[in-house]
Scaffold this motif. Structure first.
Motif, PDB file in Angstrom:
ATOM      1  N   ALA A   1      20.969   0.949  20.115  1.00  0.00           N
ATOM      2  CA  ALA A   1      21.262  -0.476  19.963  1.00  0.00           C
ATOM      3  C   ALA A   1      21.969  -0.967  21.214  1.00  0.00           C
ATOM      4  O   ALA A   1      22.353  -0.187  22.081  1.00  0.00           O
ATOM      5  N   GLY A   2      22.122  -2.271  21.303  1.00  0.00           N
ATOM      6  CA  GLY A   2      22.853  -2.837  22.423  1.00  0.00           C
ATOM      7  C   GLY A   2      21.961  -3.146  23.614  1.00  0.00           C
ATOM      8  O   GLY A   2      20.728  -3.071  23.544  1.00  0.00           O
ATOM      9  N   LEU A   3      22.603  -3.482  24.725  1.00  0.00           N
ATOM     10  CA  LEU A   3      21.884  -3.919  25.914  1.00  0.00           C
ATOM     11  C   LEU A   3      20.959  -2.852  26.478  1.00  0.00           C
ATOM     12  O   LEU A   3      19.883  -3.159  26.984  1.00  0.00           O
ATOM     13  N   ALA A   4      21.377  -1.589  26.425  1.00  0.00           N
ATOM     14  CA  ALA A   4      20.529  -0.528  26.962  1.00  0.00           C
ATOM     15  C   ALA A   4      19.174  -0.529  26.263  1.00  0.00           C
ATOM     16  O   ALA A   4      18.121  -0.448  26.897  1.00  0.00           O
ATOM     17  N   ALA A   5      19.201  -0.624  24.924  1.00  0.00           N
ATOM     18  CA  ALA A   5      17.944  -0.683  24.170  1.00  0.00           C
ATOM     19  C   ALA A   5      17.197  -1.974  24.460  1.00  0.00           C
ATOM     20  O   ALA A   5      15.956  -1.983  24.539  1.00  0.00           O
ATOM     21  N   GLY A   6      17.941  -3.073  24.619  1.00  0.00           N
ATOM     22  CA  GLY A   6      17.288  -4.336  24.935  1.00  0.00           C
ATOM     23  C   GLY A   6      16.526  -4.272  26.244  1.00  0.00           C
ATOM     24  O   GLY A   6      15.379  -4.716  26.341  1.00  0.00           O
ATOM     25  N   PHE A   7      17.152  -3.705  27.281  1.00  0.00           N
ATOM     26  CA  PHE A   7      16.478  -3.562  28.567  1.00  0.00           C
ATOM     27  C   PHE A   7      15.246  -2.656  28.446  1.00  0.00           C
ATOM     28  O   PHE A   7      14.191  -2.942  29.023  1.00  0.00           O
ATOM     29  N   ALA A   8      15.399  -1.561  27.715  1.00  0.00           N
ATOM     30  CA  ALA A   8      14.301  -0.607  27.581  1.00  0.00           C
ATOM     31  C   ALA A   8      13.106  -1.243  26.875  1.00  0.00           C
ATOM     32  O   ALA A   8      11.954  -1.126  27.330  1.00  0.00           O
ATOM     33  N   HIS A   9      13.354  -1.887  25.749  1.00  0.00           N
ATOM     34  CA  HIS A   9      12.246  -2.519  25.014  1.00  0.00           C
ATOM     35  C   HIS A   9      11.615  -3.663  25.819  1.00  0.00           C
ATOM     36  O   HIS A   9      10.392  -3.845  25.782  1.00  0.00           O
ATOM     37  N   GLN A  10      12.429  -4.424  26.527  1.00  0.00           N
ATOM     38  CA  GLN A  10      11.865  -5.524  27.310  1.00  0.00           C
ATOM     39  C   GLN A  10      10.934  -4.984  28.394  1.00  0.00           C
ATOM     40  O   GLN A  10       9.833  -5.508  28.600  1.00  0.00           O
TER      41      GLN A  10
ATOM     42  N   HIS B   1       7.553  -4.596  21.137  1.00  0.00           N
ATOM     43  CA  HIS B   1       8.678  -4.155  21.961  1.00  0.00           C
ATOM     44  C   HIS B   1       9.635  -5.309  22.252  1.00  0.00           C
ATOM     45  O   HIS B   1      10.863  -5.131  22.222  1.00  0.00           O
ATOM     46  N   LEU B   2       9.101  -6.474  22.533  1.00  0.00           N
ATOM     47  CA  LEU B   2       9.954  -7.597  22.905  1.00  0.00           C
ATOM     48  C   LEU B   2      10.782  -8.091  21.718  1.00  0.00           C
ATOM     49  O   LEU B   2      11.958  -8.439  21.875  1.00  0.00           O
ATOM     50  N   LEU B   3      10.192  -8.106  20.525  1.00  0.00           N
ATOM     51  CA  LEU B   3      10.971  -8.462  19.343  1.00  0.00           C
ATOM     52  C   LEU B   3      12.021  -7.393  19.040  1.00  0.00           C
ATOM     53  O   LEU B   3      13.123  -7.703  18.574  1.00  0.00           O
ATOM     54  N   ALA B   4      11.671  -6.120  19.319  1.00  0.00           N
ATOM     55  CA  ALA B   4      12.653  -5.040  19.150  1.00  0.00           C
ATOM     56  C   ALA B   4      13.815  -5.216  20.119  1.00  0.00           C
ATOM     57  O   ALA B   4      14.973  -4.904  19.787  1.00  0.00           O
ATOM     58  N   ALA B   5      13.538  -5.733  21.322  1.00  0.00           N
ATOM     59  CA  ALA B   5      14.616  -6.022  22.268  1.00  0.00           C
ATOM     60  C   ALA B   5      15.572  -7.048  21.678  1.00  0.00           C
ATOM     61  O   ALA B   5      16.799  -6.928  21.799  1.00  0.00           O
ATOM     62  N   GLY B   6      15.010  -8.052  21.011  1.00  0.00           N
ATOM     63  CA  GLY B   6      15.847  -9.066  20.373  1.00  0.00           C
ATOM     64  C   GLY B   6      16.702  -8.495  19.261  1.00  0.00           C
ATOM     65  O   GLY B   6      17.882  -8.845  19.124  1.00  0.00           O
TER      66      GLY B   6
ATOM     67  N   LEU C   1      18.349 -11.095  29.760  1.00  0.00           N
ATOM     68  CA  LEU C   1      17.231 -10.666  28.905  1.00  0.00           C
ATOM     69  C   LEU C   1      16.351 -11.873  28.593  1.00  0.00           C
ATOM     70  O   LEU C   1      16.841 -12.913  28.158  1.00  0.00           O
ATOM     71  N   THR C   2      15.057 -11.715  28.794  1.00  0.00           N
ATOM     72  CA  THR C   2      14.105 -12.822  28.596  1.00  0.00           C
ATOM     73  C   THR C   2      13.063 -12.448  27.548  1.00  0.00           C
ATOM     74  O   THR C   2      11.904 -12.843  27.664  1.00  0.00           O
ATOM     75  N   TRP C   3      13.492 -11.707  26.535  1.00  0.00           N
ATOM     76  CA  TRP C   3      12.533 -11.180  25.573  1.00  0.00           C
ATOM     77  C   TRP C   3      11.797 -12.288  24.825  1.00  0.00           C
ATOM     78  O   TRP C   3      10.625 -12.136  24.465  1.00  0.00           O
ATOM     79  N   ARG C   4      12.458 -13.415  24.573  1.00  0.00           N
ATOM     80  CA  ARG C   4      11.792 -14.495  23.834  1.00  0.00           C
ATOM     81  C   ARG C   4      10.594 -15.049  24.610  1.00  0.00           C
ATOM     82  O   ARG C   4       9.560 -15.353  24.018  1.00  0.00           O
ATOM     83  N   ALA C   5      10.742 -15.182  25.928  1.00  0.00           N
ATOM     84  CA  ALA C   5       9.645 -15.711  26.741  1.00  0.00           C
ATOM     85  C   ALA C   5       8.430 -14.797  26.663  1.00  0.00           C
ATOM     86  O   ALA C   5       7.304 -15.253  26.418  1.00  0.00           O
ATOM     87  N   GLY C   6       8.652 -13.512  26.870  1.00  0.00           N
ATOM     88  CA  GLY C   6       7.531 -12.573  26.802  1.00  0.00           C
ATOM     89  C   GLY C   6       6.918 -12.500  25.427  1.00  0.00           C
ATOM     90  O   GLY C   6       5.691 -12.448  25.277  1.00  0.00           O
ATOM     91  N   ALA C   7       7.760 -12.494  24.388  1.00  0.00           N
ATOM     92  CA  ALA C   7       7.242 -12.429  23.022  1.00  0.00           C
ATOM     93  C   ALA C   7       6.438 -13.675  22.685  1.00  0.00           C
ATOM     94  O   ALA C   7       5.389 -13.596  22.034  1.00  0.00           O
ATOM     95  N   ALA C   8       6.912 -14.846  23.126  1.00  0.00           N
ATOM     96  CA  ALA C   8       6.174 -16.087  22.855  1.00  0.00           C
ATOM     97  C   ALA C   8       4.792 -16.055  23.493  1.00  0.00           C
ATOM     98  O   ALA C   8       3.794 -16.445  22.870  1.00  0.00           O
TER      99      ALA C   8
ATOM    100  N   GLN D   1      14.408 -20.399  22.856  1.00  0.00           N
ATOM    101  CA  GLN D   1      14.767 -19.977  24.211  1.00  0.00           C
ATOM    102  C   GLN D   1      15.244 -21.167  25.040  1.00  0.00           C
ATOM    103  O   GLN D   1      16.223 -21.074  25.781  1.00  0.00           O
ATOM    104  N   HIS D   2      14.573 -22.305  24.895  1.00  0.00           N
ATOM    105  CA  HIS D   2      14.956 -23.488  25.648  1.00  0.00           C
ATOM    106  C   HIS D   2      16.358 -23.964  25.233  1.00  0.00           C
ATOM    107  O   HIS D   2      17.174 -24.336  26.080  1.00  0.00           O
ATOM    108  N   ARG D   3      16.625 -23.943  23.946  1.00  0.00           N
ATOM    109  CA  ARG D   3      17.944 -24.368  23.459  1.00  0.00           C
ATOM    110  C   ARG D   3      19.034 -23.484  24.048  1.00  0.00           C
ATOM    111  O   ARG D   3      20.074 -23.989  24.526  1.00  0.00           O
ATOM    112  N   ILE D   4      18.829 -22.179  24.041  1.00  0.00           N
ATOM    113  CA  ILE D   4      19.828 -21.242  24.562  1.00  0.00           C
ATOM    114  C   ILE D   4      19.999 -21.424  26.065  1.00  0.00           C
ATOM    115  O   ILE D   4      21.114 -21.388  26.596  1.00  0.00           O
TER     116      ILE D   4
END
Length: 332
Positions: free
Chosen positions: A86-95, A113-118, A131-138, A157-160
């Motif tokens: 969990a955490g950023l390390a997993a987020g980077f890996a999945h992204q 993978h991108l949703l798993a990053a989220g 982390l830009t997982w929402r852009a790739g997943a979209a 993503q735009h709101r954030i």
């Protein structure tokens, strides 16, 4: 205080360099970023788990930008230990694994993978530059036909991004909105993204936005849209050639072909087709020297310079010195 005590700890120094390399990637300086990231890899054991995962993810991103799938796959394999955490390390890996799957044409696994990053970073502070997982997943959801879910992710993503205040993140979010928008606001979103990026160092994102906008303009029946599309594509072509981003360059050239425009040969290509003498002459002229000044610099005749330029124009498919700097792209 001794000199050794004045130096930052190795891990802190490497972390600073990693932040610098990440900024280079956002700026679109992929060649410079790759050099720094590959150098950092030798001392990556001094980084913490998150730093090591981020370093690998950035190296995957740059290799994918260059079209080096084999090296990207090798690096992505090294991210395997991080994906179950969990955490950023997993987020980077999945992204990174999601971006690789997208590059390989596997949109479904990319989305997984991108949703798993989220999920891995759920509850952590949002940083849309990190982390830009929402852009790739979209984008993956659009390709798999899930347009409603894609639009929801793009809107979030735009709101954030707006709340964060980063021009880079906002422009990227607008590009994602344009891709996920089923309505007629795609051109407007991309024009807004271009305006947001004005004065921002983000060469790769700007070139991607310009290519997207040119593609939409070419779908219009308005003849007045063609010159604007060509202008957008020429700028993007020059950037992609200078940074040797061949997947992006290939896309741009397909669009130029639809415009009836020949591609410009750029840097790496010029190096393969021009002789050393032609490179020297063209480099000086591209830097602004007159034929006579180039002849004096090289201690040759003006006729020799003219002859080399004539051969360079023919090889690179340009008509005059007016297009040499853009078409050649090799500094003197």
């Amino acid at each position: 205080m001794s000199p050794s005590e004045a130096l930052p700890p190795p891990a802190a120094h490497l972390t600073d360099r990693l932040h610098t390399a990440s900024a280079l990637v956002r700026a679109g300086a992929i060649g410079a970023a790759l050099g720094e990231l590959d150098a950092l890899a030798a001392g990556s054991d001094a980084l913490d788990e998150t730093g090591r995962a981020r370093l690998l993810a950035l190296r995957v991103e740059c290799r994918l930008a260059r079209g080096d799938l084999a090296e990207a796959m090798r690096l992505a394999d090294q991210l395997a230990p991080y994906v179950e955490r969990a955490g950023l390390a997993a987020g980077f890996a999945h992204q990174a694994k999601g971006e690789l799957a997208a590059a390989l044409g596997d949109a479904e696994h990319a989305v997984d993978h991108l949703l798993a990053a989220g999920r891995a970073v759920a509850g952590l502070p949002e940083d849309p530059e990190l982390l830009t997982w929402r852009a790739g997943a979209a984008l993956g959801l659009v390709l798999t036909g899930h347009h409603h879910e894609a639009a929801e992710l793009a809107t979030e993503q735009h709101r954030i991004a707006v709340a964060h205040g980063s021009a880079y993140a906002i422009a990227q979010a607008l590009r994602t909105l344009a891709a996920a928008d089923p309505g007629g606001h795609r051109v407007r979103s991309l024009r807004e993204a271009r305006a947001v990026l004005a004065g921002v160092e983000a060469g790769r994102l700007a070139a991607q936005v310009d290519a997207d906008l040119a593609g939409l303009l070419l779908l219009r029946t308005d003849p007045a849209a063609l010159p604007e599309a060509v202008l957008l594509l020429r700028g993007a072509e020059h950037y992609a050639g200078m940074e040797e981003l061949w997947p992006l360059q290939s896309r741009i050239r397909r669009l130029l072909d639809r415009c009836g425009e020949p591609p410009h040969r750029l840097r790496a290509e010029a190096l393969t087709v021009l002789t050393p003498a032609e490179l020297r002459v063209a480099g000086l002229v591209a830097a602004g020297l007159t034929n006579r000044q180039a002849a004096e610099r090289l201690e040759v005749s003006v006729k020799a310079v003219e002859w080399h330029l004539s051969r360079t124009y023919r090889k690179l498919g340009i008509g005059s010195r007016a297009g040499l700097e853009l078409a050649f792209g090799v500094p003197a």
